[in-house]
Design an enzyme around this catalytic site. Structure first.
Site, PDB file in Angstrom:
ATOM      1  NE  ARG A  59      -4.048   0.033   2.432  1.00 16.26           N
ATOM      2  CZ  ARG A  59      -5.203   0.774   2.004  1.00 16.26           C
ATOM      3  NH1 ARG A  59      -5.066   1.954   1.758  1.00 16.26           N
ATOM      4  NH2 ARG A  59      -6.147  -0.048   1.816  1.00 16.26           N
TER       5      ARG A  59
ATOM      6  CE  LYS B  28       0.010 -22.207   8.681  1.00 16.55           C
ATOM      7  NZ  LYS B  28       0.413 -21.391   9.828  1.00 16.55           N
TER       8      LYS B  28
ATOM      9  CG  ASP C  73       2.078 -27.362   4.798  1.00 19.63           C
ATOM     10  OD1 ASP C  73       3.140 -27.193   5.454  1.00 19.63           O
ATOM     11  OD2 ASP C  73       1.136 -27.792   5.687  1.00 19.63           O
ATOM     12  CG  HIS C  74       7.018 -23.478   6.095  1.00 23.25           C
ATOM     13  ND1 HIS C  74       6.032 -23.207   6.774  1.00 23.25           N
ATOM     14  CD2 HIS C  74       8.103 -23.800   6.786  1.00 23.25           C
ATOM     15  CE1 HIS C  74       6.241 -23.361   8.173  1.00 23.25           C
ATOM     16  NE2 HIS C  74       7.464 -23.822   8.251  1.00 23.25           N
TER      17      HIS C  74
ATOM     18  CD  GLU D 259       6.797 -23.060  16.595  1.00 28.45           C
ATOM     19  OE1 GLU D 259       7.376 -22.271  15.973  1.00 28.45           O
ATOM     20  OE2 GLU D 259       5.514 -23.122  16.626  1.00 28.45           O
TER      21      GLU D 259
ATOM     22  CG  ASP E  70       0.115 -21.372  13.889  1.00 27.31           C
ATOM     23  OD1 ASP E  70       0.245 -20.542  12.933  1.00 27.31           O
ATOM     24  OD2 ASP E  70       1.145 -21.547  14.565  1.00 27.31           O
TER      25      ASP E  70
ATOM     26  CG  HIS F  94       3.019 -26.695   9.467  1.00 25.50           C
ATOM     27  ND1 HIS F  94       2.989 -26.353   8.384  1.00 25.50           N
ATOM     28  CD2 HIS F  94       3.092 -25.670  10.201  1.00 25.50           C
ATOM     29  CE1 HIS F  94       2.922 -25.074   8.128  1.00 25.50           C
ATOM     30  NE2 HIS F  94       3.219 -24.559   9.518  1.00 25.50           N
TER      31      HIS F  94
ATOM     32  CE  LYS G  96       3.488 -20.464  17.925  1.00 27.32           C
ATOM     33  NZ  LYS G  96       4.601 -20.373  16.830  1.00 27.32           N
TER      34      LYS G  96
HETATM   35  C1  BG6 Z   1       3.918 -21.385  10.805  1.00 25.60           C
HETATM   36  C2  BG6 Z   1       3.264 -20.987  12.018  1.00 25.60           C
HETATM   37  O1  BG6 Z   1       3.328 -22.138   9.832  1.00 25.60           O
HETATM   38  O2  BG6 Z   1       4.989 -22.622  11.238  1.00 25.60           O
HETATM   39  C3  BG6 Z   1       3.956 -20.478  13.302  1.00 25.60           C
HETATM   40  O3  BG6 Z   1       2.345 -20.074  11.801  1.00 25.60           O
HETATM   41  C4  BG6 Z   1       5.202 -21.544  13.429  1.00 25.60           C
HETATM   42  O4  BG6 Z   1       3.630 -20.353  14.019  1.00 25.60           O
HETATM   43  C5  BG6 Z   1       5.964 -22.058  12.197  1.00 25.60           C
HETATM   44  O5  BG6 Z   1       5.998 -20.927  14.460  1.00 25.60           O
HETATM   45  C6  BG6 Z   1       7.007 -23.028  12.342  1.00 25.60           C
HETATM   46  O6  BG6 Z   1       7.487 -23.377  11.431  1.00 25.60           O
HETATM   47  P1  BG6 Z   1       9.046 -24.267  11.582  1.00 25.60           P
HETATM   48  O7  BG6 Z   1       9.419 -24.191  10.083  1.00 25.60           O
HETATM   49  O8  BG6 Z   1       9.913 -23.068  12.135  1.00 25.60           O
HETATM   50  O9  BG6 Z   1       8.910 -25.159  12.319  1.00 25.60           O
END
Ligand code: BG6
Length: 519
Positions: A64, A172, A201-202, A240, A259, A264, A364
């Protein structure tokens, strides 16, 4: 003549795949946002650095705030340096940045898309990229519908000509329940065909997740034992130690189930449990994942207390440093009921997995960042070493370490040296770090390259997304209905609420805790 030269790095390791995408432009919506700065620009720069980008490759960043191409390039140079954690060669950046353009736009205004068309025409002419386009939605999810609709109405969803392609990557979360995911699918499919859509989805881009398929389907010794006859249960942990960082307004409306589990963790379940696909292509792999997802036994809202546990972190310590509880985090409601931890037991109702529990947990502010799949095999049917108490003969354990310490481990019993037969568990280890000289590439690099190449194998298909939400939504409803119950809390730096230990103990099992996680 196009002015651009191929992005070259004479010292780069030889191109890894031998595949180079067609000349194209990537249009990033949300170009100054966290994702673009932290992941997308660094990943695209690295692809250039590894000589995996085509001649004339260009990026149009859309956001923006007004700024010039030049100032955008400068900001991205700084953030790319920061997130790549070191120096970025200024010459290579200069070559990359020649293809970096900025467009200030109000994404709700049709006029912005007419201006985008004109800008794309100019960029394509200048850089010689022929009209192939990849749109990347790296904006807040509430803008997905609007942008997709506007792109469609402006005619940007259709390839520019018969010779060109147009694709879209959607980040996502893809919806926040079954109804919204269906609505979004419908909207996207109104303008784009399924083979143009890349739902990212990484986790699927992580080297170790891809290796699960290789481990299972390129080795013959595991398949015969990969079933309910030999496997007692499977545990998947995605822990995490970070909190919610600056994402309170997003996270408080999402929670751990949306999340981490809906995407994942269910992808990990599918990767570990799916049937062998007939080949490694997008249709075959994603067909098997959808079949598996369809076989996951639904958890009814009335069953949530039997199959799930929630938790929320309170004040505690991470690495010896005090950290505050979830409800005190910025942009989190002081009486929030959002779960920052969840554990789930699920079953897969098919021939292979009948009655094998899959225990999933994620949270978390747990003590350590670790993602691991532990496959616990059944005990031996008969104990021949009579002098060893049965509970001291541990069942075999196969560990797929997704991160960190990427690798695979196997625990088995061995004879301790000495005159009598005494048993002890020992480890057999494969570690990526020591077995392969090259470091793993970043997940976003792999996934961006695949999208540029038109390979959707590692992206979620629309039907899978809906099946995953069909499993998750009744759990959310069940939690909503049990509003009167308090949310268990756990001190930051612990492995979740004590209710979670009771939950698994009721099945006469324990959560796996590795010594690596607690030392
Ligand atoms: C993301 C979540 O998709 O994946 C985050 O939104 C999370 O909350 C993250 O921290 C974790 O990814 P990775 O690759 O660090 O395990």
């Amino acid at each position: 003549m196009p002015e651009s030269a191929p992005i070259q790095n004479p010292t780069a390791p030889e191109a890894k795949t031998g595949r180079t995408p067609d000349p194209c432009v990537v249009v990033i919506f949300g170009a100054t946002g966290d994702l673009a700065q932290r992941k997308l620009l660094p990943a695209l720069f690295m692809l250039g650095d590894h000589e995996l980008l085509p001649q004339g490759f260009s990026i149009v960043g859309i956001s923006r705030s007004p700024q010039t191409d030049e100032s955008y390039r400068e900001t991205m140079f700084e953030s790319t340096k920061k997130f790549l954690g070191g120096e970025v060669n200024p010459d290579r950046w200069k070559s990359f940045a020649q293809g970096l353009f900025y467009h200030a736009a109000d994404v709700t205004d049709p006029k912005s898309y007419q201006e985008l068309i004109a800008l794309l025409d100019r960029v394509e002419k200048k850089r010689g990229t022929a009209g192939n386009r990849l749109f990347y939605l790296a904006v807040s999810p509430e803008f997905y519908m609007t942008i997709v609709g506007q792109l469609g109405e402006a005619g940007l969803a259709r390839p520019k000509s018969e010779k060109n392609w147009t694709r879209i990557i959607i980040e996502k979360p893809f919806g926040r329940d079954l109804t919204s995911a269906r609505a979004l699918n419908e909207k996207v499919c109104k303008y784009f065909t399924e083979d143009q859509i890349y739902r990212i989805d990484h986790y699927l881009g992580k080297e170790t997740v891809q290796n699960i398929l290789v481990f299972r389907f390129a080795n013959s010794i595991f398949e015969p034992i990969w079933n309910h006859q030999y496997i007692d249960h499977i545990q998947i942990i995605a822990a995490e130690n970070i909190g919610i960082e600056n994402r309170g307004s997003y996270y408080d409306k999402a929670g751990a189930l949306r999340d981490m589990v809906q995407n994942h963790m269910l992808q990990l379940v599918c990767t570990i449990a799916m049937e062998p696909p007939i080949s490694f292509n997008a249709r075959a792999v994603r067909d098997e994942k959808s079949k598996l997802m369809e076989a996951v036994r639904p958890i009814k809202p009335s069953e949530v207390s039997k199959y799930t546990v929630r938790g929320q972190y309170s004040d505690g310590y991470i690495d010896g440093q005090p950290v505050q509880g979830y409800r005190k985090e910025k942009n989190v409601a002081p009486d929030s009921r959002t779960e920052t931890y969840t554990a789930i037991k699920l079953f897969i109702d098919n021939w292979r997995w009948a009655d094998v529990p899959f225990y999933l947990r994620t949270g978390k502010r747990l003590p350590k960042r670790v993602t691991e799949i532990a496959i616990q095999f059944k005990r031996t049917p008969h104990l021949v070493f009579a002098r060893t108490p049965e509970d001291q003969v541990l069942p075999n354990l196969l560990l797929l370490r997704i991160q960190p310490d990427e690798g695979i481990g196997m625990k088995f019993e061995a004879k301790q040296p000495g005159p009598s037969i005494r048993l002890r568990s020992v480890n057999m280890e494969f570690q990526y770090g020591t077995s392969f000289a090259t470091p793993s590439e970043e997940a976003y690099e792999r996934l961006l390259l695949d999208a540029l190449l038109g390979d959707a194998t590692l992206f979620a298909r629309g039907d899978w997304i809906e099946l995953a939400w069909a499993f998750i939504t009744p759990i959310l409803e069940g939690w909503e209905q049990s509003k009167a119950d308090p949310i268990p809390s756990y001190p930051a730096g612990s492995f979740g609420p004590s209710e979670s230990d009771v939950f698994i103990a009721l099945d006469n099992r324990r959560w796996r805790v590795s010594r690596r996680w607690v030392t």
